[in-house]
Write a protein that holds these residues in place. Structure first.
Motif, PDB file in Angstrom:
ATOM      1  N   THR A 279       0.857  -1.175   0.000  1.00 33.10           N
ATOM      2  CA  THR A 279       0.000   0.000   0.000  1.00 33.10           C
ATOM      3  C   THR A 279       0.898   1.232   0.000  1.00 33.10           C
ATOM      4  N   LYS A 280       0.293   2.390  -0.139  1.00 29.88           N
ATOM      5  CA  LYS A 280       1.111   3.606  -0.098  1.00 29.88           C
ATOM      6  C   LYS A 280       1.793   3.780   1.264  1.00 29.88           C
ATOM      7  N   PRO A 281       1.109   3.551   2.411  1.00 26.93           N
ATOM      8  CA  PRO A 281       1.811   3.632   3.702  1.00 26.93           C
ATOM      9  C   PRO A 281       2.954   2.630   3.816  1.00 26.93           C
ATOM     10  N   PHE A 282       2.821   1.471   3.157  1.00 27.68           N
ATOM     11  CA  PHE A 282       3.910   0.485   3.145  1.00 27.68           C
ATOM     12  C   PHE A 282       5.167   1.113   2.541  1.00 27.68           C
ATOM     13  N   LEU A 283       5.008   1.777   1.398  1.00 27.44           N
ATOM     14  CA  LEU A 283       6.152   2.404   0.735  1.00 27.44           C
ATOM     15  C   LEU A 283       6.662   3.612   1.519  1.00 27.44           C
ATOM     16  N   ASP A 284       5.750   4.472   1.954  1.00 31.35           N
ATOM     17  CA  ASP A 284       6.144   5.703   2.648  1.00 31.35           C
ATOM     18  C   ASP A 284       6.870   5.421   3.963  1.00 31.35           C
ATOM     19  N   SER A 285       6.399   4.425   4.701  1.00 30.37           N
ATOM     20  CA  SER A 285       6.896   4.217   6.065  1.00 30.37           C
ATOM     21  C   SER A 285       8.078   3.260   6.159  1.00 30.37           C
ATOM     22  N   PHE A 286       8.165   2.291   5.241  1.00 28.72           N
ATOM     23  CA  PHE A 286       9.221   1.283   5.365  1.00 28.72           C
ATOM     24  C   PHE A 286      10.285   1.363   4.266  1.00 28.72           C
ATOM     25  N   VAL A 287       9.991   2.094   3.186  1.00 27.72           N
ATOM     26  CA  VAL A 287      10.938   2.171   2.075  1.00 27.72           C
ATOM     27  C   VAL A 287      11.479   3.589   1.894  1.00 27.72           C
ATOM     28  N   PHE A 288      10.600   4.588   1.949  1.00 29.01           N
ATOM     29  CA  PHE A 288      11.002   5.971   1.679  1.00 29.01           C
ATOM     30  C   PHE A 288      11.246   6.761   2.958  1.00 29.01           C
ATOM     31  N   MET A 289      11.886   6.168   3.926  1.00 28.71           N
ATOM     32  CA  MET A 289      12.180   6.865   5.174  1.00 28.71           C
ATOM     33  C   MET A 289      13.193   7.988   4.929  1.00 28.71           C
ATOM     34  N   GLY A 290      12.842   9.182   5.362  1.00 31.30           N
ATOM     35  CA  GLY A 290      13.707  10.323   5.097  1.00 31.30           C
ATOM     36  C   GLY A 290      13.566  10.846   3.685  1.00 31.30           C
ATOM     37  N   GLY A 291      12.600  10.296   2.932  1.00 34.94           N
ATOM     38  CA  GLY A 291      12.408  10.674   1.542  1.00 34.94           C
ATOM     39  C   GLY A 291      12.883   9.581   0.603  1.00 34.94           C
ATOM     40  N   SER A 292      12.750   9.809  -0.679  1.00 35.46           N
ATOM     41  CA  SER A 292      13.175   8.823  -1.679  1.00 35.46           C
ATOM     42  C   SER A 292      14.643   8.458  -1.464  1.00 35.46           C
ATOM     43  N   GLY A 293      14.936   7.165  -1.616  1.00 34.32           N
ATOM     44  CA  GLY A 293      16.303   6.694  -1.426  1.00 34.32           C
ATOM     45  C   GLY A 293      16.653   6.415   0.015  1.00 34.32           C
ATOM     46  N   THR A 294      15.663   6.549   0.922  1.00 32.03           N
ATOM     47  CA  THR A 294      15.924   6.404   2.362  1.00 32.03           C
ATOM     48  C   THR A 294      17.141   7.238   2.739  1.00 32.03           C
ATOM     49  N   THR A 295      17.106   8.507   2.335  1.00 29.90           N
ATOM     50  CA  THR A 295      18.300   9.347   2.484  1.00 29.90           C
ATOM     51  C   THR A 295      18.624   9.708   3.921  1.00 29.90           C
ATOM     52  N   ILE A 296      17.708   9.434   4.847  1.00 29.81           N
ATOM     53  CA  ILE A 296      18.062   9.639   6.252  1.00 29.81           C
ATOM     54  C   ILE A 296      19.182   8.669   6.639  1.00 29.81           C
ATOM     55  N   ALA A 297      19.179   7.479   6.022  1.00 32.97           N
ATOM     56  CA  ALA A 297      20.256   6.510   6.258  1.00 32.97           C
ATOM     57  C   ALA A 297      21.563   7.008   5.632  1.00 32.97           C
ATOM     58  N   LEU A 298      21.454   7.663   4.488  1.00 35.63           N
ATOM     59  CA  LEU A 298      22.643   8.241   3.855  1.00 35.63           C
ATOM     60  C   LEU A 298      23.277   9.300   4.752  1.00 35.63           C
ATOM     61  N   LEU A 299      22.459  10.140   5.365  1.00 38.98           N
ATOM     62  CA  LEU A 299      22.987  11.182   6.250  1.00 38.98           C
ATOM     63  C   LEU A 299      23.678  10.565   7.466  1.00 38.98           C
ATOM     64  N   ILE A 300      23.070   9.532   8.015  1.00 45.40           N
ATOM     65  CA  ILE A 300      23.698   8.857   9.168  1.00 45.40           C
ATOM     66  C   ILE A 300      25.027   8.232   8.743  1.00 45.40           C
ATOM     67  N   ALA A 301      25.054   7.638   7.552  1.00 47.35           N
ATOM     68  CA  ALA A 301      26.299   7.049   7.046  1.00 47.35           C
ATOM     69  C   ALA A 301      27.384   8.116   6.898  1.00 47.35           C
ATOM     70  N   ILE A 302      26.999   9.300   6.423  1.00 44.30           N
ATOM     71  CA  ILE A 302      27.963  10.406   6.293  1.00 44.30           C
ATOM     72  C   ILE A 302      28.507  10.805   7.658  1.00 44.30           C
ATOM     73  N   PHE A 303      27.617  10.927   8.640  1.00 46.84           N
ATOM     74  CA  PHE A 303      28.063  11.301   9.990  1.00 46.84           C
ATOM     75  C   PHE A 303      28.997  10.251  10.585  1.00 46.84           C
ATOM     76  N   ILE A 304      28.788   8.984  10.239  1.00 48.86           N
ATOM     77  CA  ILE A 304      29.647   7.913  10.756  1.00 48.86           C
ATOM     78  C   ILE A 304      31.009   7.936  10.058  1.00 48.86           C
ATOM     79  N   VAL A 305      30.999   7.966   8.734  1.00 49.01           N
ATOM     80  CA  VAL A 305      32.241   7.876   7.957  1.00 49.01           C
ATOM     81  C   VAL A 305      33.109   9.120   8.144  1.00 49.01           C
ATOM     82  N   LEU A 306      32.466  10.292   8.194  1.00 50.09           N
ATOM     83  CA  LEU A 306      33.213  11.556   8.234  1.00 50.09           C
ATOM     84  C   LEU A 306      33.119  12.238   9.598  1.00 50.09           C
TER      85      LEU A 306
END
Length: 428
Positions: A279-306
């Motif tokens: 459903t749309k909530p399935f995609l919004d809540s479990f796949v698109f966290m932080g927006g398309s690409g789950t970019t909230i995970a990308l930001l956390i990865a940046i904070f960890i690596v750098l």
């Protein structure tokens, strides 16, 4: 990226994203989204699960009497999800007519009237409620486009009544729409009469069985979810708003599915036993966290690596984009890092959502995590959204945390490679 195939892909995607009728469908669904969210939350509150030893439903029953207070949520449902098809018929026609510069309110009213004319009547003289809701979505879309196009052509052909100067604008619009409305409603009435005589089925039943039901069956599958996740992100990679472009396609498919889950949840069926997974909530809540690409995970990865390079450009962008990303707004990251046309980020930007789609589907299909039974605002932060869309289950939160951990692990090596490449370019 400069190949003819890619150029043609971008042209096609751009055409779809700007096509007048698809834009009207998208904007029509966006217009009624507040009502959809309110109706969803009303049912969630009516059936809120116990927290520890505290039962919100039992507490409310003790104050207002068993079930009495739930009538409020039921009434909200009747004014939102129960008339979803009618709302769509109105809102899409309004937006389409507005794009043409013709009287949008008159077009929307004609569309809504035409929709009602096609709804089957019960034996006691009432409207069949089932076809007013999500089961009538495709009829609502079709009738809104057809009636609005007819209205536009009739108005532009000057087949209207002109009023003298000095008459109020509202009166002028009403009389200008009179002849076009009469012709359109006559045509709809004749069409309904012919259908009922020769086919003995309503338009709603025909469209639902031939178009809507098969498409929803396909949409509620893992391959369809993977395709949607892939297309959304490949479009974003090329700088096109993937969410908006595919929104007009997936909204009609996935709203009826979440509506069915909500209806069953309202009637006491546990969230683990409702039928629809994707459903749309399935995609919004479990796949698109932080927006398309789950970019909230990308930001956390940046904070960890750098973490030891606070002045690194990636870190600077992450700091700026983090507050918005908590509410699933990630344009600062997509265009600021950038992700758009960045070959290093292409693989994780597509791989992460596809991977999370598969993981989430398996978790819900196996019953480990309840299925989605609520729609929340798309800006709802992760963790809270996982709890709400699964009917108030901690397992929805657990799935989001696991998904984020996997996404961070995928992003880390690419962040490392990107940071190193950026540093080498500067030194060169």
């Amino acid at each position: 990226m400069n190949s003819s195939l890619m150029q043609n892909f971008i042209k096609v995607a751009g055409f779809i994203g700007s096509q007048r009728h698809l834009v009207a469908v998208r904007d029509g669904f966006i217009s009624i989204m507040p009502l959809i969210i309110i109706g969803s939350l009303a049912i969630l509150i009516n059936n809120f699960p116990p927290l520890g030893g505290f039962s919100f439903v039992g507490w409310m029953d003790g104050i207002f009497g068993e079930g009495n207070w739930q009538a409020v949520g039921g009434s909200i449902w009747n004014g939102t999800f129960a008339i979803l098809g009618l709302l769509v018929a109105f809102s899409i026609a309004y937006n389409l007519a507005k794009s043409y510069g013709v009287d949008s309110l008159s077009a929307a009213l004609i569309s809504a009237g035409s929709y009602i004319m096609l709804v089957p009547w019960t034996e006691d003289g009432g409207l069949t409620v089932a076809w007013l809701g999500a089961q009538g979505l495709f009829v609502g879309i079709i009738i809104s486009i057809i009636t609005t196009e007819l209205f536009r052509l009739l108005v532009q052909s000057k087949l209207t009544i002109s009023m003298p100067e000095g008459v109020p604008e509202g009166v002028i619009k009403s009389f200008r729409a009179l002849i076009p409305a009469t012709i359109i409603l006559l045509l709809i009435g004749l069409f309904q009469a012919i259908i009922s005589v020769f086919i003995e089925l309503s338009v709603f039943e025909i469209i639902f069985q031939v178009i809507q039901q098969p498409l929803q069956g396909i949409g509620n599958t893992l391959p369809a979810a993977i395709v949607i996740a892939f297309l959304n992100h490949i479009l974003w990679f090329f700088g096109l708003h993937g969410t908006n472009i595919i929104g007009s396609v997936i909204e009609p498919l996935y709203l009826p599915l979440i509506e069915e889950n909500l209806e069953m949840f309202k009637n006491g069926v546990p969230a683990t036993e409702v039928p629809n997974l994707v459903t749309k909530p399935f995609l919004d809540s479990f796949v698109f966290m932080g927006g398309s690409g789950t970019t909230i995970a990308l930001l956390i990865a940046i904070f960890i690596v750098l973490r030891h390079e606070q002045k690194h450009p990636y870190n600077e962008v992450a700091k700026v984009g983090a507050p918005a990303s908590l509410f699933n707004i990630n344009e600062p990251v997509i265009f600021g890092l950038p992700i758009v046309l960045n070959p290093i980020m292409l693989i994780p930007f597509i791989l992460v959502p596809v991977t999370l789609t598969v993981m989430s589907y398996v978790a819900l299909a196996s019953g480990i995590v309840p299925r989605t039974v609520a729609i929340v605002p798309w800006t709802t932060p992760p963790i809270l959204s996982g709890y709400l869309v699964t009917g108030g289950s901690w397992r929805g939160i657990a799935l989001q945390i696991v998904n984020l951990a996997v996404a961070i692990a995928i992003y880390i090596p690419f962040v490392t490679a990107g940071a190193r490449a950026l540093k080498q370019n500067k030194e060169a």
